[in-house]
Design a protein around this motif. Structure first.
Motif, PDB file in Angstrom:
ATOM      1  N   LEU A 358       0.710  -1.317   0.344  1.00 53.59           N
ATOM      2  CA  LEU A 358      -0.070   0.260  -0.081  1.00 53.59           C
ATOM      3  C   LEU A 358       1.213   1.004  -0.046  1.00 53.59           C
ATOM      4  CD1 LEU A 358      -2.809   0.817  -0.269  1.00 53.59           C
ATOM      5  CD2 LEU A 358      -3.014   1.204   2.901  1.00 53.59           C
ATOM      6  N   MET A 365       6.273  -3.031   4.866  1.00 54.05           N
ATOM      7  CA  MET A 365       5.581  -3.610   3.679  1.00 54.05           C
ATOM      8  C   MET A 365       6.062  -3.726   2.347  1.00 54.05           C
ATOM      9  SD  MET A 365       2.162  -0.785   4.063  1.00 54.05           S
ATOM     10  CE  MET A 365       2.166   0.431   5.026  1.00 54.05           C
ATOM     11  N   ILE A 390      -2.828   3.786  -4.704  1.00 59.76           N
ATOM     12  CA  ILE A 390      -3.067   2.085  -5.297  1.00 59.76           C
ATOM     13  C   ILE A 390      -4.810   1.928  -5.589  1.00 59.76           C
ATOM     14  CG2 ILE A 390      -5.055   2.681  -3.250  1.00 59.76           C
ATOM     15  CD1 ILE A 390      -3.093  -0.602  -3.713  1.00 59.76           C
ATOM     16  N   THR A 407      -2.873  -7.074  -1.017  1.00 63.62           N
ATOM     17  CA  THR A 407      -2.269  -5.688  -0.433  1.00 63.62           C
ATOM     18  C   THR A 407      -2.164  -5.759   0.510  1.00 63.62           C
ATOM     19  OG1 THR A 407      -3.565  -4.583  -2.308  1.00 63.62           O
ATOM     20  CG2 THR A 407      -2.741  -3.278  -0.609  1.00 63.62           C
ATOM     21  N   ASP A 409      -0.422  -3.590   3.675  1.00 62.26           N
ATOM     22  CA  ASP A 409      -1.254  -2.428   4.862  1.00 62.26           C
ATOM     23  C   ASP A 409      -0.335  -2.394   5.528  1.00 62.26           C
ATOM     24  OD1 ASP A 409      -2.549  -3.673   5.492  1.00 62.26           O
ATOM     25  OD2 ASP A 409      -4.361  -3.533   4.713  1.00 62.26           O
ATOM     26  N   GLU A 410      -1.166  -1.055   7.009  1.00 54.34           N
ATOM     27  CA  GLU A 410      -0.285  -0.892   8.246  1.00 54.34           C
ATOM     28  C   GLU A 410      -0.229  -2.089   8.487  1.00 54.34           C
ATOM     29  OE1 GLU A 410      -2.643   1.581   6.469  1.00 54.34           O
ATOM     30  OE2 GLU A 410      -1.279   3.124   6.546  1.00 54.34           O
TER      31      GLU A 410
END
Ligand code: GAP
Length: 454
Positions: A358, A365, A390, A407, A409-410
């Motif tokens: 992301l 990431m 994205i 994906t 991501d955080e």
């Protein structure tokens, strides 16, 4: 989501193929060469998928069909025996006014060169020649001399390479009728009026299977293969409303055929032949027996000799490629943005999944996305994309038909899960990163049908 009502046009498909690097006009920097095309990365991947799905259904998953790869340039006598030298012709007319060339039997579908709203011959200025027969085979020469004795042809179909190997294969592969020989390879035809993108080209890749059967069983096997091939297209997800079977009338059939059915697809140019299934009877083996002096027959365990009859399903990768893209193409508005999506069967889609960090500059990431990509690429064609927003990255994948995007991501940094986004429904769910490979293997094996409305 707002659905787009317009049916897809061939121009839309041509432009998508070009924009996304599926297919380009060949020899483009030299001005092109009529109706020849080069395939880019995604085109090659898609063609490979079509070819291997066909091979899997026709050879790998059956006990009664074996493979063959015969030469493209055969002894010219093959084409005398098959009837191609004498009869593989189209009637051609020229217009002396607009200098265009037309098929005499297809004037109803052609446009006058000066007044495209009229048919050739319809305006007072049209000046058509008498029809003359034009042989579609490309000639070449074998060896250093260029005279009549060295003339040969590029094959216009792969089928004859199969017939002339009937004896080799039936003896060496220890097969007895009913059995088939399947072949995939390039064929060449000097079409008079090529066009409509890949639909009618001069160089194409045929996938043909000749099924040799006891004469009394030929009709049954012919019906079987029409249904089996139709079922194959349904399994590929082609919409029922775009598929139909049309049996040829007597006047339409090729010289060798006692029955032929076209599996037709509703292309943007109308209903057209996608694949032909023909009951060729004993024509081919008899012709090659007579011309070569080698008996191409079968002797059953009771000592009865007979010439097997042949049922042939024949198609080109090009026609399937266009049908799949037309069937899959969809434009819609999601939120306030338009998207173009190719809803291809996941097994046909050139790329199976995209792996997207992301925030690419976030090291956690980036590292995890790269590791997931390295793992998946050993098993499937997948892409790693870390450039741009994205949303843009999703759109890019939608346009080439990638069924899933993973994906990072955080939340991945906290719990080692990723989101998986579904191309068709746009639904998202979370998966443990460690389970992604098994999930993808599994997803690719599921049955699939087109979510497009008919
Ligand atoms: N061995 C039989 C045979 O070749 P055909 O109907 O002339 O029969 C079989 O061709 C299939 O090959 C067609 O159904 C179509 O899928 C494909 N084909 C034929 N001519 C083509 C062309 N010029 N461009 C693309 N595909 C073609």
């Amino acid at each position: 989501m707002a659905e787009a009502a317009q049916p897809v046009t061939m121009d839309t498909i041509v432009s998508l193929c070009r924009r996304r690097g599926f297919v380009f006009p060949s020899s483009e920097i030299y001005g092109g060469l009529g109706s020849t095309y080069d395939y880019g990365h995604y085109g090659v991947l898609t063609k490979n998928n079509i070819r291997s799905l066909w091979f899997r259904a026709m050879v790998q998953e059956r006990d009664d069909i074996v493979a063959l790869d015969s030469a493209i340039i055969l002894n010219p006598s093959v084409w005398e025996a098959s009837g191609h030298v004498a009869g593989f012709t189209d009637p051609l007319v020229d217009c002396r006014t607009c200098k265009l060339r037309f098929r005499a039997d297809q004037l109803e579908q052609a446009n006058c060169g000066r007044k495209p709203s009229k048919r050739p011959g319809e305006t007072p200025d049209c000046d058509l020649t008498e029809p003359r027969q034009f042989n579609l085979m490309f000639e070449t020469h074998v060896g250093a001399l260029r005279d009549e004795s060295s003339a040969a042809y590029l094959r216009p179909e792969t089928a004859q390479g199969i017939f002339i190997n009937f004896k080799n294969v039936s003896q060496l592969a220890r097969r007895k009728p009913p059995f088939g020989i399947a072949q995939v390879g390039k064929s060449f035809r000097n079409e008079i009026t090529p066009g409509n993108f890949l639909f009618r080209v001069r160089e194409f890749e045929q996938m043909e299977m000749e099924f040799f059967v006891p004469p009394a069983d030929a009709t049954r096997w012919y019906e079987y293969w029409v249904e089996a091939r139709l079922g194959w297209y349904r399994n590929l997800g082609l919409r029922e409303s775009n598929l139909r079977v049309r049996e040829h009338g007597e006047d339409e059939r090729s010289h060798y055929s006692s029955a032929t059915s076209d599996i037709e697809y509703r292309y943007p140019i109308g209903w057209q032949e996608l694949e032909g299934v023909a009951n060729r009877g004993e024509f081919d083996l008899t012709q090659h027996t007579q011309h070569s002096g080698t008996k191409l027959e079968w002797i059953d365990p009771d000592g009865n000799r007979y010439t097997p009859h042949v049922v042939e399903p024949a198609v080109s990768i090009e026609r399937i490629f266009v049908a799949l893209l037309c069937d899959a193409y969809h434009e819609e508005v999601v939120g306030d943005r338009e998207r173009v999506v190719l809803r291809l069967h996941p097994k046909v889609a050139p790329v199976k999944a995209a792996i997207l960090p992301l925030v690419p500059r976030d090291e956690g990431m980036a590292t995890r996305a790269r590791a997931l990509y390295e793992d998946l690429r050993r098993h499937h064609v997948v892409e790693h994309d870390d450039s741009g927003q994205i949303g843009r990255r999703y759109r890019r994948q939608d346009e080439i038909g990638t069924p899933w995007a993973f994906t990072v991501d955080e939340q991945t940094l906290e719990d080692e899960t990723v989101t998986v986004r579904d191309r068709d429904s746009l639904a998202q769910e979370r998966l443990p990163i460690a389970g992604v490979r098994a999930w993808l293997d599994d997803a690719l094996e599921r049955d699939w049908s087109s979510p497009q409305s008919d």
